[in-house]
Design a protein around this motif. Structure first.
Motif, mmCIF file in Angstrom:
data_model
loop_
_atom_site.group_PDB
_atom_site.id
_atom_site.type_symbol
_atom_site.label_atom_id
_atom_site.label_comp_id
_atom_site.label_asym_id
_atom_site.label_seq_id
_atom_site.Cartn_x
_atom_site.Cartn_y
_atom_site.Cartn_z
ATOM 1 N N PHE A 128 -72.986 -6.152 -19.328
ATOM 2 C CA PHE A 128 -71.889 -5.904 -20.255
ATOM 3 C C PHE A 128 -71.129 -4.663 -19.799
ATOM 4 N N TYR A 130 -68.814 -1.488 -20.228
ATOM 5 C CA TYR A 130 -68.452 -0.473 -21.205
ATOM 6 C C TYR A 130 -67.578 0.555 -20.512
ATOM 7 N N THR A 136 -66.023 2.779 -15.607
ATOM 8 C CA THR A 136 -66.633 1.619 -16.246
ATOM 9 C C THR A 136 -68.127 1.650 -15.965
ATOM 10 N N ILE A 166 -66.297 -3.367 -23.519
ATOM 11 C CA ILE A 166 -65.083 -4.039 -23.044
ATOM 12 C C ILE A 166 -65.298 -5.543 -23.025
ATOM 13 N N VAL A 167 -66.296 -5.994 -22.189
ATOM 14 C CA VAL A 167 -66.438 -7.435 -21.974
ATOM 15 C C VAL A 167 -67.821 -7.760 -21.416
ATOM 16 N N LYS A 168 -68.276 -8.993 -21.710
ATOM 17 C CA LYS A 168 -69.508 -9.520 -21.108
ATOM 18 C C LYS A 168 -69.166 -10.013 -19.705
ATOM 19 N N ASN A 170 -69.956 -12.460 -16.700
ATOM 20 C CA ASN A 170 -70.667 -13.705 -16.411
ATOM 21 C C ASN A 170 -71.288 -13.647 -15.025
#
Length: 171
Positions: A128, A130, A136, A166-168, A170
């Motif tokens: 993930f 952050y 980041t 922010i985002v997962k 993949n």
């Protein structure tokens, strides 16, 4: 072609041989017997191995052993055994301190590397992203869940700002 079960059994025998060989080096050097550690292959995540000092136990990462067998047996097996030897000879000291380093370099004739360089993509799990003020950060699902569920805050070591999701990522 060898089945994965047969390959794993073969690798476990190689690990046992390497353990016996390095244990013998330690016994000759320190002029004493050391108990043979308990070995398991249930370690998960990105660590290749972990030594449990008080239990005289080593857990290895089966996936990383299968994917990196030669280097794993050459370096990781003695690395973890060195932790047990150092604990039994010197007691509680820094995990990768001078005692451990000297066992690795002088006794086992190996580099005192504290981390492996294996590709961890197959064992890493979900990551993930952050953000803080300066960069980041990529956190594991465990840390992400602690932030989301338990409202734990993580701070950047550089700018000391709180990390914001922010985002997962993949796999």
């Amino acid at each position: 072609m060898m089945s994965s079960q047969t390959q794993f059994r073969h690798l476990k025998m190689q690990v046992q041989r390497k353990l016996a060989e390095t244990l013998q080096l330690a016994e000759n050097y320190f002029q004493r017997k050391f108990p043979v550690p308990t070995i398991s292959y249930e370690l998960r995540g990105v660590k290749a191995g972990v030594a449990y000092l008080q239990k005289n136990e080593i857990k290895f990462n089966r996936t990383l052993l299968l994917e990196n067998s030669d280097e794993f047996i050459r370096q990781v097996v003695p690395h973890e055994l060195a932790h047990l030897i150092v604990y039994q000879v010197f007691g509680q000291v820094k995990p990768h301190g001078q005692e451990w380093q000297s066992v690795m370099t002088q006794l086992f004739n190996l580099p005192a590397d504290t981390c492996h360089q294996f590709d961890v993509e197959n064992v890493q799990g979900k990551m993930f992203a952050y953000q803080c003020e300066c960069q980041t950060h990529y956190l594991t699902i465990r840390r992400h869940n602690r932030i989301q569920r338990d409202k734990i805050a993580y701070l950047c070591r550089k700018c000391h700002e709180k990390l914001v999701f922010i985002v997962k990522i993949n796999k």
